[in-house]
Design an enzyme around this catalytic site. Structure first.
Site, PDB file in Angstrom:
ATOM      1  N   TYR A  59       0.714  -1.182   0.170  1.00 60.47           N
ATOM      2  CA  TYR A  59       0.109  -0.128   0.189  1.00 60.47           C
ATOM      3  C   TYR A  59       0.882   1.398   0.075  1.00 60.47           C
ATOM      4  CZ  TYR A  59      -5.067  -0.384   0.301  1.00 60.47           C
ATOM      5  OH  TYR A  59      -6.273  -0.563  -0.198  1.00 60.47           O
ATOM      6  N   GLU A  61      -0.671   4.853  -0.648  1.00 66.67           N
ATOM      7  CA  GLU A  61      -1.251   5.960  -0.978  1.00 66.67           C
ATOM      8  C   GLU A  61      -0.521   7.231  -0.664  1.00 66.67           C
ATOM      9  OE1 GLU A  61      -4.906   5.532   1.830  1.00 66.67           O
ATOM     10  OE2 GLU A  61      -5.696   4.262   0.224  1.00 66.67           O
ATOM     11  N   ASP A 214      -6.270  13.018 -25.178  1.00 64.82           N
ATOM     12  CA  ASP A 214      -6.284  11.784 -25.059  1.00 64.82           C
ATOM     13  C   ASP A 214      -5.806  10.765 -26.072  1.00 64.82           C
ATOM     14  OD1 ASP A 214      -6.483   8.786 -24.332  1.00 64.82           O
ATOM     15  OD2 ASP A 214      -9.054   9.181 -24.099  1.00 64.82           O
ATOM     16  N   THR A 240      -3.775   5.301 -21.935  1.00 63.86           N
ATOM     17  CA  THR A 240      -3.508   4.275 -21.335  1.00 63.86           C
ATOM     18  C   THR A 240      -2.044   3.929 -21.535  1.00 63.86           C
ATOM     19  OG1 THR A 240      -4.386   3.228 -23.579  1.00 63.86           O
ATOM     20  CG2 THR A 240      -5.886   3.461 -21.679  1.00 63.86           C
ATOM     21  N   LYS A 243      -2.025  -0.129 -24.861  1.00 64.66           N
ATOM     22  CA  LYS A 243      -2.403  -0.249 -26.497  1.00 64.66           C
ATOM     23  C   LYS A 243      -1.142  -0.447 -27.174  1.00 64.66           C
ATOM     24  CE  LYS A 243      -7.242   1.610 -25.900  1.00 64.66           C
ATOM     25  NZ  LYS A 243      -7.220   2.168 -24.554  1.00 64.66           N
ATOM     26  N   ARG A 249      -1.746  -2.856 -18.312  1.00 67.24           N
ATOM     27  CA  ARG A 249      -2.957  -2.215 -18.258  1.00 67.24           C
ATOM     28  C   ARG A 249      -3.186  -1.096 -17.353  1.00 67.24           C
ATOM     29  NH1 ARG A 249      -7.397  -3.781 -21.081  1.00 67.24           N
ATOM     30  NH2 ARG A 249      -6.332  -5.458 -22.123  1.00 67.24           N
TER      31      ARG A 249
HETATM   32  C1  LIG Z   1      -9.063   7.038 -26.493  1.00 69.91           C
HETATM   33  C2  LIG Z   1      -9.459   5.985 -25.110  1.00 69.91           C
HETATM   34  N1  LIG Z   1      -9.483   6.697 -23.995  1.00 69.91           N
HETATM   35  C3  LIG Z   1      -9.555   5.978 -22.858  1.00 69.91           C
HETATM   36  C4  LIG Z   1      -9.822   4.535 -23.054  1.00 69.91           C
HETATM   37  C5  LIG Z   1     -10.254   3.811 -21.696  1.00 69.91           C
HETATM   38  O1  LIG Z   1      -9.252   2.968 -21.213  1.00 69.91           O
HETATM   39  P1  LIG Z   1      -9.481   1.667 -20.345  1.00 69.91           P
HETATM   40  O2  LIG Z   1     -10.409   0.813 -21.186  1.00 69.91           O
HETATM   41  O3  LIG Z   1      -8.323   1.440 -19.950  1.00 69.91           O
HETATM   42  O4  LIG Z   1     -10.300   2.495 -19.189  1.00 69.91           O
HETATM   43  C6  LIG Z   1      -9.947   4.084 -24.447  1.00 69.91           C
HETATM   44  C7  LIG Z   1     -10.032   2.608 -24.414  1.00 69.91           C
HETATM   45  O5  LIG Z   1     -10.353   1.957 -25.307  1.00 69.91           O
HETATM   46  C8  LIG Z   1      -9.646   4.695 -25.254  1.00 69.91           C
HETATM   47  O6  LIG Z   1      -9.824   4.123 -26.598  1.00 69.91           O
END
Ligand SMILES: Cc1ncc(COP(=O)(O)O)c(C=O)c1O
Length: 467
Positions: A59, A61, A214, A240, A243, A249
């Protein structure tokens, strides 16, 4: 061994054969199939080892040096290493950018970004889900707020042009002027072209909005420096790490530091995002960080700085282009007419096949992909396309020549689906029944699946031998 010692020290395959059997079956599925879901990848042995390490037990935090628990001497160093490498991987100056590596995944990371930047009911604009955006960019339908990002914040989508399939930046500029969002999201889950971050910045500035990129889908390509980077223009960037980046993950948030703007009188206005983002992640939305995942992030960002990683990402795009060209040559229509990234969105309307049937038949022949709406689709519930990605296949070592074979398998699968649909009629349930029970089609499906599996099984998977 005593009973308790057995619980603690026995291998999972001895202790729980029922569960182990399922894990092994999944491994076999991954090995014998062609994984073309654009958001998936096969992570490295090194990342898998981090994930199953002792770091899982701790842990911690808080942030390095400011924890709510003792015993974090080494955990602090792991997290600092992950932070340092995250900045290095995108060639960022630590005076200008900071990073939080604690988000559990992409969706929690994005919720933390909005929580940090705006008040409840603050306004956000993101690419609509049916147009290639993600749920967490404020998705709602005309009758229901689906994503928490549309429940807790007020969202207004922007769209792609239904004819060209390209983001309609002019319309976004026009709508943003009326809606006055506080955050504009530049990010995609299904869009095969590079984003115009400069234009996003201009529209954000015209409305006093933060620009939030994002880059979840493309963060590996950005790290490799082979497509435009959002860092030049964005205030906040999330990703993320599982990918194209090929890590664990998990999620990461980058935020600007230093001078945000200079007033007319010369006074400097500083970014205050560091504390806001960090507090939104913890204690705002999360508890203890997943330290095993954070170690995996450190490992992935080390890999992301190697020439081999750059080569891999270049091959991902070459394969995607080869896949796209091959499908077009076979007469298929592709949204936007091509691809600059790791994915291709195939518009199956001219071919007379629904996305659901295409996804189903391809799965039956061991090719994994997902049905997807295409620009101009009338119903999000009955999408007319499929999204195909190359990151996972490229990890397994497939090259451009192999993609020709993959195109051939896809084409034969889709043609077979037309043959079946001609007999089974318009309902998907009848189509599925024909796939499994019609004596004319069962052997055809099996023969094609056997061919795909024989081909796929030649390419190795990283990770452990059989699980
Ligand atoms: C552009 C984008 N943002 C956020 C996410 C969310 O990721 P997670 O599935 O890890 O929550 C995804 C997932 O496919 C995504 O394509």
């Amino acid at each position: 061994m005593s009973g308790n010692a057995k619980l603690l020290h026995e291998n999972v395959w001895d202790q729980d054969p029922e569960l182990m059997d399922l894990i092994k079956k999944e491994k076999q599925r991954q090995l014998r199939g062609l994984e073309m879901i654009a958001s998936e990848n096969f992570t490295s042995l090194s990342v898998l080892q981090c994930l199953s390490s002792c770091l899982h037990n701790k842990y911690s935090e808080g942030l390095p040096g400011q924890r709510y628990y003792g015993g974090n001497e080494f955990i602090d160093q792991v997290e600092l290493l992950a932070q340092k490498r995250a900045l290095e991987a995108y060639r960022l100056n630590p005076e200008e950018w900071g990073v939080n590596v604690q988000p559990y995944s992409g969706s929690p990371a994005n919720l933390a970004v909005y929580t940090a930047l705006i008040e409840p009911h603050g306004r956000i604009m993101g690419l609509d889900l049916p147009d290639g955006g993600h749920l967490t960019h404020g998705f709602m339908t005309p009758t229901k707020k689906i994503s928490a990002t549309s429940i807790f914040f007020e969202s207004m989508p922007y769209k792609v042009d239904p004819v060209t399939g390209l983001i309609d930046y002019d319309k976004l500029a026009e709508t943003a002027k009326l809606f006055k969002p506080k955050v504009i999201v530049a990010g995609i889950s299904c869009y095969s072209r590079c984003l115009d971050y400069k234009r996003f910045r201009e529209i954000s500035d015209a409305n006093g909005a933060y620009l939030f990129a994002d880059m979840a889908h493309i963060s590996g390509l950005v790290a490799a420096g082979i497509i435009p980077s959002p860092f030049e223009y964005a205030d906040v960037v999330s990703t993320t790490t599982h990918k194209t980046l090929r890590g664990p993950r998990a999620g990461v948030i980058f935020f600007r530091k230093g001078v945000r703007s200079v007033k007319a009188n010369g006074d400097k206005v500083y970014y205050d995002l560091e504390a806001r983002v960090n507090q939104a992640v913890f204690p705002g939305l999360q508890g203890g960080p997943h330290n095993n995942a954070i170690a995996g992030i450190a490992s992935a960002f080390l890999q992301a700085q190697t020439p081999e990683f750059k080569e891999y990402q270049e091959q991902v795009v070459k394969n995607s282009r080869s896949l796209c060209a091959g499908l077009i040559e076979k007469g298929y229509s592709v949204a936007t007419g091509g691809t600059d990234v790791h994915l291709v969105l195939v518009d199956l309307r001219p071919a007379g096949i629904t996305g659901a049937r295409a996804e189903y038949i391809l799965e039956e022949i061991s090719i994994a992909c997902n049905k997807n709406t295409v620009p101009g689709d009338k119903s999000a519930l009955n999408p007319s396309g499929i999204r195909l990605g190359t990151p996972a296949l490229t990890t397994r070592g497939l090259g451009e020549q192999d993609m020709e074979k993959v195109v051939d398998f896809i084409d034969r699968g889709l043609k077979l689906s037309k043959e079946i649909a001609a007999v089974s009629g318009p309902k998907l349930v009848d189509f599925k029944e024909s796939v499994h029970k019609n004596a004319q089609f069962v052997p055809k499906v099996k023969a094609l699946r056997d061919e795909v599996e024989l081909f796929s099984s030649k390419f190795p998977l990283p990770g452990y031998e059989d699980y």
